[in-house]
Design a protein around this motif. Structure first.
Motif, PDB file in Angstrom:
ATOM      1  N   GLU A  77     136.026  26.258  21.692  1.00  0.00           N
ATOM      2  CA  GLU A  77     137.406  26.038  22.130  1.00  0.00           C
ATOM      3  C   GLU A  77     137.509  24.881  23.114  1.00  0.00           C
ATOM      4  N   THR A  78     136.434  24.602  23.831  1.00  0.00           N
ATOM      5  CA  THR A  78     136.422  23.483  24.770  1.00  0.00           C
ATOM      6  C   THR A  78     136.389  22.137  24.059  1.00  0.00           C
TER       7      THR A  78
ATOM      8  N   GLU B  31     137.276  21.434  20.843  1.00  0.00           N
ATOM      9  CA  GLU B  31     138.187  21.273  19.718  1.00  0.00           C
ATOM     10  C   GLU B  31     139.626  20.992  20.158  1.00  0.00           C
ATOM     11  N   THR B  32     140.319  20.210  19.330  1.00  0.00           N
ATOM     12  CA  THR B  32     141.775  20.195  19.276  1.00  0.00           C
ATOM     13  C   THR B  32     142.149  20.549  17.845  1.00  0.00           C
TER      14      THR B  32
ATOM     15  N   ASP C  33     146.617  22.599  19.267  1.00  0.00           N
ATOM     16  CA  ASP C  33     146.126  23.745  20.026  1.00  0.00           C
ATOM     17  C   ASP C  33     144.758  23.361  20.574  1.00  0.00           C
ATOM     18  N   GLY C  34     144.657  23.274  21.891  1.00  0.00           N
ATOM     19  CA  GLY C  34     143.418  22.852  22.517  1.00  0.00           C
ATOM     20  C   GLY C  34     143.513  21.421  22.990  1.00  0.00           C
TER      21      GLY C  34
END
Length: 536
Positions: free
Chosen positions: A124-125, A127-128, A137-138
């Motif tokens: 999650e850190t 990725e967009t 998202d992200g």
């Protein structure tokens, strides 16, 4: 030659992430060494261009495995990225984290701290996640594109067939419950490949504390006692020795990393002596534990137009090129691996055991001059393919000679276990069910030999031996684990028994993940960078 704080060997999927993260503070001088070139081929940037790079020696090492009796005496073709971006610059762009249980398996295998809860936060850190309408998202540098609005219409039959078979459907294979039929997420942004080099290395190279050296063939890692202190390399006709102040990070990939350790004196003692290499430490596990996905495709003529009708005729190629040039959309902005997902071949299984592909295209590989070219067939067609997700057979990668430029010795040991052979039959049967579902049966004009619908268990396994190939996901050859007697690196990716050297790439995976391995390689590198910085 200046001293660098960190020297990264390999500007591939892991090395590019490391370069960005280790240089971000501006306090550390980082050198990235890459044996290949700058990776500036326009076919790399174009998503569908991997059909051109697949056999291109300018950007591809084009390795071969040894002949395998289990695969009808055939050699395997092992493309590996040669240049900035590594294999992530020539892959089919599918972004697959793996299923959560894959990483719990890592932890159970001795890779403490690499369970799903931890690696999910790292994903999650970095990725967009981008939706079809452009919503994000992200905030990570790596764009993961939902292309469900762009896939070919013939893919609808795959989803209908899955529903007819009561197979699950998911919006995203990368969700925690990502089992089922899905449109694959791709590493693209603005219609261009968003690989590790573009997402991480290009921003890092704008910093004054980052140096990229291409055409640098590393010959060995230099040790002083039990500490790695420098890298010896050959570049532009000269031999250089470059010292590292803090650490050397080996990120040359699951094929090259174990060979470089062996050339540096760390590996099976008998093998090293055979090639006249001084043994620094006898480590028989260096190069072992090789795992890879094997897959096979089944080809069908279709009763309605597919991507073949777009990409085979010259007029279709021109229209696709213009569409891409003006809008950065269309088939050239995608992978041919458009749909598929993780599935259970039997409902009583605890988790998915097969990865499937549904591709709205068929193609033929033909000679063209000194290389081969992949061409869409001149008729409407589609592919159903599968790969067993977690093979249990283990092979080896070893140096072939002490010559740094020599190709490695790759012995996959494919289908060595009864379980792997059973998984092949299970995957073939699952595809057979799909091919005989009413929605797909109506789409099939004819099966190209062999006809999966008529095959027995024996036929499925025999055909797999004759036609399967690697799906280009080698891992495990510098396995991580807490036990130095069975693992090459510790869970912090330090080489057991040494200081100043870590291995950070897919070679450290204790077990192969269920799907494509590029995403977990980048995740691993980002987490490793944090560990490296904590040690300063």
């Amino acid at each position: 030659m200046a001293t660098f704080d960190y020297i990264i060997i390999g500007a591939g999927s892991a090395g590019c992430v490391l370069a960005e993260r280790l240089s971000r503070s501006g306090r550390h001088k980082v050198l990235i060494l890459e044996a290949g070139g700058r990776g500036r081929s326009p076919w790399i940037a174009l998503p569908l261009g991997y059909g051109k790079t697949f056999f291109d020696p300018a950007v591809n090492w084009k390795y071969e495995s040894e002949r395998e009796e289990a695969l009808a005496g055939r050699k395997g073709y092992w493309p590996r990225g040669k240049g900035v971006g590594g294999s992530g610059a020539i892959n089919a762009l599918v972004y697959a984290r793996g299923v959560p249980q894959d990483f719990d398996d890592w932890e159970a295998a001795g890779a403490t701290g690499w369970g799903w809860d931890t690696v999910q936060r790292t994903y999650e850190t970095i990725e967009t996640r981008v939706s079809p309408d452009g919503q994000r998202d992200g905030a990570g540098p790596l764009h993961v594109q939902d292309v469900s609005d762009q896939i070919h219409p013939v893919n609808r039959h795959f989803f209908t067939a899955a529903a007819q078979l009561d197979l699950p459907k998911t919006d995203d294979v990368n969700a925690s419950d990502g089992e089922g039929a899905a449109v694959y997420r791709l590493n693209t942004s603005g219609g261009r490949r968003m690989h590790s080099a573009r997402a991480f290395l290009v921003p890092a190279l704008k910093r004054s504390n980052v140096t990229l050296m291409t055409g640098a063939l590393v010959e060995r890692i230099v040790f002083s006692g039990r500490r790695a202190t420098a890298v010896q390399l050959h570049r532009r006709g000269k031999s250089l020795s470059i010292p590292a102040r803090y650490e050397i990070i080996l990120s040359a990939g699951a094929v090259a990393s174990p060979c470089l350790l062996q050339k540096s004196g760390v590996g099976p003692a008998d093998l090293l002596r055979q090639h006249g290499i001084d043994v620094l430490q006898d480590r028989p596990h260096v190069g072992g534990n090789l795992q890879d996905h094997l897959g096979v495709n089944y080809y069908f003529r279709a009763t309605e137009p597919t991507l073949n009708n777009v990409l085979s005729p010259l007029t279709g190629k021109i229209r696709a090129a213009l569409h891409y040039a003006f809008r950065r959309r269309g088939p050239l902005a995608l992978s041919v691996n458009q749909c598929g997902g993780y599935f259970r071949s039997r409902q009583d299984l605890a988790r998915p055991d097969q990865q499937l592909y549904f591709n709205p295209v068929t193609y033929t590989t033909t000679p063209s001059g000194k290389r081969e070219v992949i061409q869409p067939d001149p008729f409407a067609g589609f592919i159903i393919g599968f790969q067993p997700s977690r093979p249990t057979s283990r092979g080896r990668v070893d140096l072939r000679s002490a010559d740094p430029a020599a190709a490695p010795l790759i012995r996959p040991n494919s289908l060595a276990s009864d379980e792997d052979q059973a998984q092949v039959i299970a995957g073939g049967r699952l595809c057979q069910r799909l091919a005989t579902a009413p929605a797909i049966e109506a789409l099939i004009k004819a099966a190209l030999d062999p006809d999966l619908r008529q095959m027995s268990d024996t036929d499925i396994l025999s055909d797999f031996r004759e036609r399967c190939s690697t799906v280009f996901h080698p891992v495990g050859t510098c396995r991580m684990g807490a036990d130095a007697d069975s693992a090459v690196v510790c869970p912090k990716l330090k080489l057991h028994g040494f200081d100043g050297l870590r291995v950070v790439d897919a070679s450290v995976f204790p077990n192969i993940t269920s799907g494509n391995t590029n995403a977990p390689t980048m995740m691993l590198a980002h987490r490793a960078a944090d560990m490296i910085l904590e040690a300063v």
